[in-house]
Design a protein around this motif. Structure first.
Motif, mmCIF file in Angstrom:
data_model
loop_
_atom_site.group_PDB
_atom_site.id
_atom_site.type_symbol
_atom_site.label_atom_id
_atom_site.label_comp_id
_atom_site.label_asym_id
_atom_site.label_seq_id
_atom_site.Cartn_x
_atom_site.Cartn_y
_atom_site.Cartn_z
ATOM 1 N N VAL A 1 4.705 0.549 -2.693
ATOM 2 C CA VAL A 1 4.449 0.325 -4.118
ATOM 3 C C VAL A 1 3.392 1.296 -4.635
ATOM 4 O O VAL A 1 3.601 2.012 -5.609
ATOM 5 C CB VAL A 1 4.007 -1.134 -4.370
ATOM 6 C CG1 VAL A 1 3.766 -1.357 -5.851
ATOM 7 C CG2 VAL A 1 5.063 -2.095 -3.842
ATOM 8 N N LEU A 2 2.262 1.337 -3.943
ATOM 9 C CA LEU A 2 1.172 2.190 -4.426
ATOM 10 C C LEU A 2 1.268 3.610 -3.887
ATOM 11 O O LEU A 2 0.540 4.493 -4.330
ATOM 12 C CB LEU A 2 -0.182 1.577 -4.041
ATOM 13 C CG LEU A 2 -0.439 0.202 -4.639
ATOM 14 C CD1 LEU A 2 -1.721 -0.397 -4.089
ATOM 15 C CD2 LEU A 2 -0.521 0.297 -6.165
ATOM 16 N N GLN A 3 2.153 3.834 -2.921
ATOM 17 C CA GLN A 3 2.411 5.164 -2.380
ATOM 18 C C GLN A 3 1.162 5.864 -1.882
ATOM 19 O O GLN A 3 0.967 7.063 -2.087
ATOM 20 C CB GLN A 3 3.104 6.017 -3.436
ATOM 21 C CG GLN A 3 4.351 5.344 -3.952
ATOM 22 C CD GLN A 3 5.235 6.287 -4.703
ATOM 23 O OE1 GLN A 3 4.808 7.350 -5.120
ATOM 24 N NE2 GLN A 3 6.488 5.926 -4.843
ATOM 25 N N ALA A 4 0.324 5.114 -1.194
ATOM 26 C CA ALA A 4 -0.900 5.708 -0.670
ATOM 27 C C ALA A 4 -0.579 6.580 0.540
ATOM 28 O O ALA A 4 0.467 6.457 1.152
ATOM 29 C CB ALA A 4 -1.867 4.606 -0.264
ATOM 30 N N GLN A 5 -1.508 7.464 0.853
ATOM 31 C CA GLN A 5 -1.366 8.296 2.021
ATOM 32 C C GLN A 5 -1.303 7.418 3.273
ATOM 33 O O GLN A 5 -2.137 6.549 3.472
ATOM 34 C CB GLN A 5 -2.595 9.194 2.104
ATOM 35 C CG GLN A 5 -2.345 10.453 2.808
ATOM 36 C CD GLN A 5 -3.294 11.511 2.298
ATOM 37 O OE1 GLN A 5 -4.290 11.185 1.653
ATOM 38 N NE2 GLN A 5 -3.012 12.750 2.573
ATOM 39 N N SER B 1 12.610 13.576 8.813
ATOM 40 C CA SER B 1 12.112 14.619 7.911
ATOM 41 C C SER B 1 11.111 14.105 6.889
ATOM 42 O O SER B 1 10.187 14.806 6.502
ATOM 43 C CB SER B 1 13.276 15.264 7.179
ATOM 44 O OG SER B 1 14.232 15.677 8.103
ATOM 45 N N ALA B 2 11.343 12.891 6.430
ATOM 46 C CA ALA B 2 10.497 12.392 5.347
ATOM 47 C C ALA B 2 9.338 11.551 5.859
ATOM 48 O O ALA B 2 8.703 10.831 5.095
ATOM 49 C CB ALA B 2 11.330 11.584 4.360
ATOM 50 N N GLU C 1 15.186 10.322 6.507
ATOM 51 C CA GLU C 1 15.536 11.738 6.581
ATOM 52 C C GLU C 1 15.514 12.403 5.214
ATOM 53 O O GLU C 1 14.957 13.475 5.038
ATOM 54 C CB GLU C 1 16.939 11.905 7.209
ATOM 55 C CG GLU C 1 16.997 11.548 8.686
ATOM 56 C CD GLU C 1 16.220 12.531 9.561
ATOM 57 O OE1 GLU C 1 15.902 13.635 9.077
ATOM 58 O OE2 GLU C 1 15.924 12.187 10.719
ATOM 59 N N ASN C 2 16.179 11.762 4.279
ATOM 60 C CA ASN C 2 16.244 12.364 2.956
ATOM 61 C C ASN C 2 16.331 11.289 1.882
ATOM 62 O O ASN C 2 17.404 10.894 1.456
ATOM 63 C CB ASN C 2 17.473 13.283 2.882
ATOM 64 C CG ASN C 2 17.419 14.157 1.641
ATOM 65 O OD1 ASN C 2 16.788 13.788 0.644
ATOM 66 N ND2 ASN C 2 18.075 15.298 1.696
ATOM 67 N N ARG D 1 6.026 10.802 3.995
ATOM 68 C CA ARG D 1 6.143 11.217 2.588
ATOM 69 C C ARG D 1 6.494 10.036 1.701
ATOM 70 O O ARG D 1 7.565 9.469 1.837
ATOM 71 C CB ARG D 1 7.234 12.276 2.437
ATOM 72 C CG ARG D 1 6.835 13.537 3.132
ATOM 73 C CD ARG D 1 7.425 14.744 2.470
ATOM 74 N NE ARG D 1 7.001 15.889 3.267
ATOM 75 C CZ ARG D 1 7.832 16.617 3.998
ATOM 76 N NH1 ARG D 1 9.120 16.350 3.977
ATOM 77 N NH2 ARG D 1 7.381 17.603 4.713
ATOM 78 N N PRO D 2 5.615 9.698 0.796
ATOM 79 C CA PRO D 2 5.945 8.632 -0.152
ATOM 80 C C PRO D 2 7.124 9.072 -1.011
ATOM 81 O O PRO D 2 7.344 10.273 -1.213
ATOM 82 C CB PRO D 2 4.689 8.489 -1.005
ATOM 83 C CG PRO D 2 3.628 9.230 -0.299
ATOM 84 C CD PRO D 2 4.296 10.269 0.513
ATOM 85 N N ILE E 1 0.830 -1.207 0.000
ATOM 86 C CA ILE E 1 0.000 0.000 0.000
ATOM 87 C C ILE E 1 0.866 1.259 0.000
ATOM 88 O O ILE E 1 0.643 2.184 -0.777
ATOM 89 C CB ILE E 1 -0.933 0.015 1.233
ATOM 90 C CG1 ILE E 1 -1.922 -1.147 1.177
ATOM 91 C CG2 ILE E 1 -1.682 1.339 1.322
ATOM 92 C CD1 ILE E 1 -2.678 -1.353 2.470
#
Lengths: 375, 309, 344
Positions: free
Chosen positions: B89-93, B300-301, B179-180, B304-305, B86
Motif C-alpha cells: 500500500v505505502l510502497q516503502a523501500q 526481475s521485479a 517477474e513483470n 521493486r514496488p 508497508i
C-alpha cells in the motif's frame, strides 16, 4: 503550501512513531514526557553527550557511505558487520605488533590496516559474485558468521591479553592497546575524537569518487545497466569486485575507529558481532537508505540515528525501562519514516497532477512466466 | 575417536541435522514465496522472534502445543498484514522496512518476555511422533521418521509449494507479478493483492518457523533466533528461489552443523579449533554454491514496488 | 465483486488474529504479577532519597533475569541487608554505551556504581578519577587498576566446578559426562576445567567438552547436548545463558544436569542435581562496610567456597547415590584447606 504539506509527511510519520513509543512507555508505567526528555537529554544534553552522539554516528556514516558505493553499482552489501570486525581485527593486530611507533605514524597505519581488512572481506563476495555467480546477499550474510568466529578464535587465542592467561580468567580480550594508536580528541575538553572528522571526510570522498571520477562513472554505469556498460567496454566483473571492496574498506575503517576511538582501549568480544559493533553494520544500511543512498545525506541521517541510539541508552538509565523497548521503538521509527516516503511522493504527484514520471528502473525482457499467468 | 561411522551415531547426527534444518526450511520457504512475488522481507528474523515468544507464552500458560503453533502462525499473519501495508500500500523501500520489522521484533519480544515471563521457564516441548510403518524401517526410519509434526509439515510444504508455484493459477500469478508486474497488471492480475497473499504466506511460515524453534526447545530467551532468520533469507538465494533448492540449503546447513557438533563431542575436532569449526556451515554453503551454481536469475521485479501511473 | 472476495479472505485472516488476541487476553490476569517482580526502584526515588538509603546502580552486559551472570549480581544486591535504592542498566555489552551509563550515574550522584563486566575496566580507569567521592565496584577482575575508589571482584569458578565434577562422577552410570560451553574463554573455562578435573580425579570417567562458538544460539546448544547423548553420556553440565536449551534436552531424556552461576533447579526440579551459585553479597557487604568506614576502594575480593561467596546448592528433588554428598563435602573441605588442586 503544497510543498509544505509534502515535507510535513515524514515529520508526521516520525511523530506517529514516537506516539507509538509513548503508548508503549505508558503501557509499562513510565511517563512518555519524561521519556522524551531523557531521550533528548541523552543525545544532546551536554557537549559530551553531543560528542557521544557524533561518535555513535561515525561508524554509521562510514558503513552508510560504503553501502552507497555498492548499491549505486547495483550490488547489495549486508556484510557490514563482518567487514567492521575484519578491519578491527587487522588494525588491532597491527597495533599489537608495532605498539611503539610514534602516534603520528601509528594512527594512520592502524586506520589503513582497517581499510585493508575491510576491503579484503568486501572483495571476497564481490569476486564470488563477479566470477562465480554467487549471490552477494548470501555470501555477505555467511561471511558475517565467519568473521564472528574468526574474531572469537583470535581473541581467545593468538591475540588474548597474556595477563588473562596468567590470571586464569581468560576473558577474550586483547591487552591494553598502545596509547600511540588512540585517536586524538579534536576539541579540547570534549570526548570527540578524530574518527568523527575522518568519517565526514570519507563520506565527502565517496561523493567525489562516485560523481567526479572516471572510476565512479564506471561503477555507476555498471549499476545502471551491466549490459550497456559491457557494450561500452567497461569491465563489469572487475567493477563489481571493486565496488564491494571499496564498500567493505569503509566498514573496515569503521572497525578500526571503533577500536581506537573506544574508551575501552582494547578489543573484546562477547561472542557476537553486535557486542563489538553495536549492530553498526545493519544500522549503517538503514542510515544510508534513509539518506536516499546519497553519501552526503548519509551524514545527517547517521547523526539522527546516532542520537536515537545514545538517547535510548539514557532513556533506559533514567526511566529504568527495559533496554529492549528502545530497540522496538527504533524499529517503529524506521518503519514509519520509510513508509512515508512514497506517500509523500504520491501526494506530491496528486497535487501537481503531473503523472507519467516513472522512477522504477526499467525491467529487462519479459520472461516466459508472464504468459503462463493468463491461462 | 573413530566412532563416528557407527550406525547409532550416524542416525543421531542426521536426526539432529533435520531438527536444526526445520526452522531454516520453514522460514526459507515462506521467504521464497514472498520473493517470487517480488517482495524482499529482511524482517524474517524479527517475525520469528515475535511468534516464538507468543507461541512459548501460550504453551507456558495453556500447555497446549497445537494452540501455541497456531498462535505462532497468527502472529506471523498479523506481521504479514503490517508488512503488506508497508510494502504494497505505502510502497516503502523493502530492505529498510524489513530491518525495521526485525528491530521491532527483536525489541518487542524481549520486552514482552521480561514483562510477562521474566526468567526462562521450561514449557512443554514438541513430542517426537514416529510415523507408523515408516519409522520401523531400520536406520532410515529412526533418522527420518521420528520427528515432531512441525518438522514433517516443513518438509511436506516443499512439494506443496513447488506445485502451488508451478501449476496453480495463483502460483503463476505470484511468479508473474514478481517477474513483470506491468505485464501481469495489463493481463488483469491484481499485483497488489497477489503480493499481499504472498507476503501473508511468507510471514505465516516465518511465524511457524519461530513456533517450531521455540517449541522444540521448550524455552524462550531474548534474541532466541540468534540471526537464524537472516540465514534463512540467504538460503533462498542458495536455493535459487525453488522450494527444493531451499530445502537442500537448509539440510546442508543443518547437517554440517550437526556433524560439527558430533565431531566436537567425540573429540575429533580439537577444542582449540572449535571456533574455526563453527564456521563450517557458512563456508560450505558458499562453496557448495560456487561448485553447483549456474547462472540463476532472480525474480526481475524483486524489491521493486509497483504502481500504476 | 472482486473487492468483497478479497475482503472476505482477509476476514478469515482476521479470525486468526482474533485467536492470537484471545490467547493474549486469557493471560491478561498474570500481567500485574509480572510487573511487581520487576521495576526494583523507580517510584521509591523521590520518597526516600535521603536518610540512610544507599543509592546504587549497576551496569551489566546481559539481561538482569538471565539465570546466569547478571542475575547472580542482581540477586546478590537484593540479598544485602541494607536499605538500597538500585537502578539498573542491563543488556549493555558495548563498552562505550556502558561507559555513558556509568558516567551518567556518577553525574547523577549515585553513591555506589557496579560495573559488572571485565570489559568496562578501560573506561572505568578514566571515569573513576573524575568522581573521587563515588565508589565503583568492578568485575570480574582480580585487580583494581591501582584506583583507590574502585573495588574489584572475581569468582573462583573452578572451585564449584570441581565439586560439581566430583558429584557428576558419582552420579554417572555410563562413565561418560558431557560438558557444553559457548566460547572457550572467561568464566566458562574456569568452571569447565574445574569440573573436568573434579570428575576425572574421582573416578574412571570420560569427560567430553564441546564449545559451540556462540553465547546466544540456544538451538545449537541444545543439539550439542544431543550429540553428547548419542555418545552414551548420562550427565550434562554447561555454562552460558544459552544452556537453557540444553537443560530442556536433559529433561526430555531424563539425564542429570549440573548448573552454575545461578540456581537452575527451576529449569527442571527433578534432574538438576546441584548448582554452583555466586553469592556476591558476601564480598559486596565487605566492600560497603569498608565504604562506611571511609575507604572508598582499592581492594580486590575473590568469592570462593571458603568465604561462602560460592555455594553448591543441592536440589532436594534429586536423590543422590550413597556417599556422593560426603564426597562433595570432602571436596569442599579439601579445596578450602588447600589439599585439593582444582587446576585453575
Amino acid at each position: 503550501m503544497k510543498r509544505l504539506l509534502g515535507a510535513s509527511i515524514p515529520l508526521l510519520a516520525a511523530l506517529i512513531a514516537f506516539l507509538f513509543g509513548a503508548v508503549m512507555l505508558l503501557a509499562i508505567g513510565a511517563s512518555p514526557w519524561e521519556g522524551l526528555k531523557a531521550l533528548l537529554d541523552g543525545a544532546f544534553g551536554s557537549a559530551d553527550r553531543l560528542a557521544a552522539t557524533a561518535i555513535k554516528a561515525t561508524p554509521l556514516v562510514l558503513v552508510g557511505a560504503g553501502i552507497t558505493i555498492a548499491f549505486r553499482t547495483s550490488v547489495v552489501n549486508i556484510g557490514g558487520e563482518g567487514q567492521i570486525v575484519a578491519g578491527a581485527l587487522l588494525s588491532t593486530s597491527v597495533a599489537l605488533a608495532v605498539p611503539d611507533l610514534p602516534a603520528i605514524i601509528l594512527v594512520p597505519v592502524v586506520l589503513v590496516a582497517g581499510l585493508i581488512g575491510g576491503a579484503i572481506v568486501g572483495a571476497i563476495p564481490g569476486a564470488l559474485k563477479a566470477y562465480a555467480s554467487v549471490n552477494e546477499i548470501l555470501s555477505t550474510i555467511m561471511l558475517n558468521i565467519v568473521m564472528v568466529q574468526l574474531m572469537n578464535y583470535l581473541l581467545r587465542g593468538p591475540l588474548i591479553d597474556p595477563l588473562e592467561v596468567e590470571a586464569g580468567t581468560r576473558i577474550p580480550q586483547t591487552e591494553r592497546l598502545s596509547d600511540n594508536a588512540t585517536l586524538p580528541n579534536i576539541v579540547p575538553g570534549v570526548r570527540l575524537h578524530l574518527g568523527v572528522l575522518i568519517a565526514v571526510l570519507a563520506a565527502i570522498a565517496v561523493y567525489v569518487l562516485l560523481w567526479r571520477t572516471p572510476t565512479g562513472f564506471r561503477l555507476r554505469a555498471v549499476g545502471h545497466s551491466p549490459d550497456a556498460a559491457k557494450a561500452a567496454g567497461i569491465n563489469v566483473k572487475r567493477n563489481i569486485t571493486t565496488a564491494l571492496a571499496l564498500s567493505g574498506s569503509l566498514g573496515g575503517l569503521a572497525g578500526a575507529i571503533l577500536v581506537f576511538g573506544s574508551e575501552g582501549q582494547r578489543m573484546v568480544t562477547d561472542g557476537s558481532s553486535a557486542g563489538f559493533t553495536g549492530s553498526a553494520g545493519f544500522n549503517g544500511i538503514v542510515a544510508a537508505l534513509f539518506g536516499g543512498l546519497h553519501p552526503l545525506w548519509t551524514i545527517p541521517s547517521s547523526f539522527l540515528f546516532g542520537a536515537l541510539l545514545t538517547g535510548a541508552t539514557n532513556l533506559q538509565r533514567v526511566l529504568q525501562v527495559p533496554a529492549p523497548i528502545a530497540i522496538a521503538i527504533n524499529g517503529i521509527v524506521v518503519i514509519f519514516v520509510v513508509s512515508s516516503g512514497r506517500l509523500r511522493e504520491k501526494i506530491d504527484r496528486m497535487l501537481e497532477a503531473r503523472a507519467e514520471f516513472d522512477d522504477t528502473p526499467s525491467t529487462p525482457e519479459t520472461p516466459a512466466v508472464v504468459e503462463g499467468a493468463q491461462s | 575417536m573413530s566412532d563416528f561411522f557407527t550406525m547409532s551415531i550416524l542416525v543421531a547426527t542426521v536426526a539432529s541435522g533435520i531438527r536444526l534444518a526445520t526452522p531454516y526450511l520453514l522460514a526459507g520457504l515462506g521467504e521464497t514465496v514472498g520473493q517470487r512475488s517480488g517482495v524482499l522481507n529482511l524482517g524474517v528474523d524479527g517475525v520469528m522472534q515475535l511468534s516464538a515468544f507468543f507461541a512459548y507464552w501460550t504453551v507456558l500458560e495453556t500447555d497446549n502445543l497445537i494452540l501455541g503453533s497456531f498462535v505462532g502462525v497468527g502472529v506471523g499473519l498479523v506481521m504479514g498484514v503490517i508488512y503488506a501495508v508497508i510494502t504494497v500500500v505505502l510502497q516503502a523501500q523493502q530492505g529498510i522496512s524489513g530491518i525495521g520489522i526485525f528491530l521491532f521484533g527483536l525489541g518487542f519480544s524481549d520486552l514482552m518476555f521480561r514483562r510477562q515471563v521474566g526468567t526462562p521457564k521450561p514449557a512443554n516441548q514438541l513430542p517426537d511422533v514416529p510415523i507408523p510403518l515408516l519409522s520401523d524401517i531400520p536406520v532410515i526410519g529412526e533418522a527420518l521418521f521420528e520427528h515432531s509434526w512441525l518438522t514433517y509439515l516443513a518438509f511436506a510444504m516443499v512439494p506443496l509449494l513447488a506445485f502451488m508455484l508451478r501449476k496453480t493459477t495463483f502460483g503463476m500469478n505470484i511468479r508473474a507479478v514478481g517477474e513483470n508486474p506491468q505485464a501481469a497488471d495489463s493481463l488483469g492480475v491484481s499485483v497488489g493483492w497477489t503480493r499481499t497473499y504472498a507476503i501473508l504466506i511468507g510471514n505465516a511460515m516465518a511465524g511457524l518457523a519461530g513456533a517450531a524453534l521455540v517449541l522444540e526447545l521448550g524455552i524462550f530467551q531474548p534474541n532466541l533466533t540468534a540471526g537464524l532468520g537472516f540465514i534463512a533469507v540467504a538460503l533462498v538465494y542458495f536455493g535459487a528461489w525453488r522450494p527444493a533448492g531451499v530445502m537442500s540449503g537448509a539440510l546442508l546447513y543443518g547437517l554440517v552443523a550437526a556433524v560439527v557438533l558430533q565431531w566436537k563431542a567425540q573429540g575429533i575436532i580439537p577444542r582449540s579449533a572449535s571456533d574455526i569449526a563453527a564456521m563450517a556451515p557458512a563456508v560450505l554453503t558458499i562453496i557448495a554454491l560456487v561448485v553447483l551454481a549456474g547462472r540463476v536469475q532472480a525474480p526481475s521485479a524483486l524489491t521493486r514496488p509497483f504502481s500504476r501511473h | 465483486m472482486k473487492l468483497t472476495r478479497h475482503l472476505l479472505r482477509l476476514l478469515a485472516l482476521l479470525f486468526s488474529f482474533a485467536m492470537v488476541a484471545a490467547a493474549c487476553g486469557a493471560d491478561e490476569v498474570s500481567v500485574d504479577v509480572g510487573i511487581e517482580d520487576e521495576t526494583p526502584s523507580g517510584d521509591s526515588d523521590d520518597s526516600e532519597a535521603s536518610g540512610d538509603t544507599l543509592t546504587m546502580a549497576i551496569v551489566a552486559p546481559s539481561a538482569s533475569d538471565d539465570l546466569a551472570f547478571t542475575q547472580s549480581m542482581i540477586d546478590a544486591i537484593d540479598a544485602l541487608d541494607r536499605d538500597i535504592d538500585l537502578q539498573v542498566t542491563d543488556g549493555t555489552f558495548v563498552v562505550d554505551d556502558a561507559a555513558a551509563a556509568i558516567r551518567g550515574y556518577a553525574e547523577d550522584g549515585v553513591e555506589v556504581i557496579i560495573a559488572h563486566g571485565t570489559q568496562f575496566g578501560g573506561p572505568l580507569s578514566e571515569i573513576a578519577p573524575e568522581f573521587p567521592d563515588t565508589t565503583f565496584i568492578w568485575g570480574t577482575s582480580s585487580d583494581t587498576q591501582g584506583l583507590d575508589n574502585v573495588f574489584a571482584y572475581y569468582p573462583a569458578a573452578d572451585e564449584g566446578g570441581y565439586v560439581n565434577g566430583v558429584l557428576a562422577a558419582a552420579v554417572t552410570q555410563t562413565g561418560n559426562i558431557g560438558v557444553i560451553g559457548p566460547v572457550e574463554a572467561g568464566d566458562a573455562v574456569a568452571y569447565i576445567n574445574g569440573f573436568a578435573k573434579g570428575a576425572e580425579d574421582s573416578g574412571d570417567v570420560n569427560v567430553a567438552i564441546t564449545y559451540t562458538g556462540s553465547f546466544s544460539d540456544v538451538a545449537l546448544m541444545a543439539e550439542a547436548a544431543q550429540a553428547h547423548l548419542s555418545n552414551d553420556v548420562d550427565v550434562l553440565t554447561g555454562s552460558s545463558q544459552a544452556v537453557v536449551g540444553a537443560v530442556g534436552v536433559a529433561s526430555e531424556n531424563g539425564v542429570a544436569w549440573f548448573g552454575t552461576q545461578a540456581n537452575q533447579t527451576s529449569l527442571d526440579p527433578e534432574l538438576v542435581v546441584a548448582s554452583q551459585v555466586y553469592h556476591w553479597e558476601v564480598v559486596l557487604e565487605e566492600m560497603l562496610a569498608l565504604r562506611d568506614g571511609g575507604t572508598l576502594g582499592g581492594e580486590a575480593f575473590e568469592v570462593n567456597l571458603e568465604n561462602g561467596g560460592l555455594e553448591i546448592e543441592f536440589n532436594d528433588g534429586f536423590e543422590l547415590p550413597d556417599g556422593a554428598r560426603d564426597a562433595a563435602d570432602a571436596a569442599i573441605d579439601g579445596i578450602i584447606d588447600g589439599s585439593i588442586d582444582t587446576g585453575a
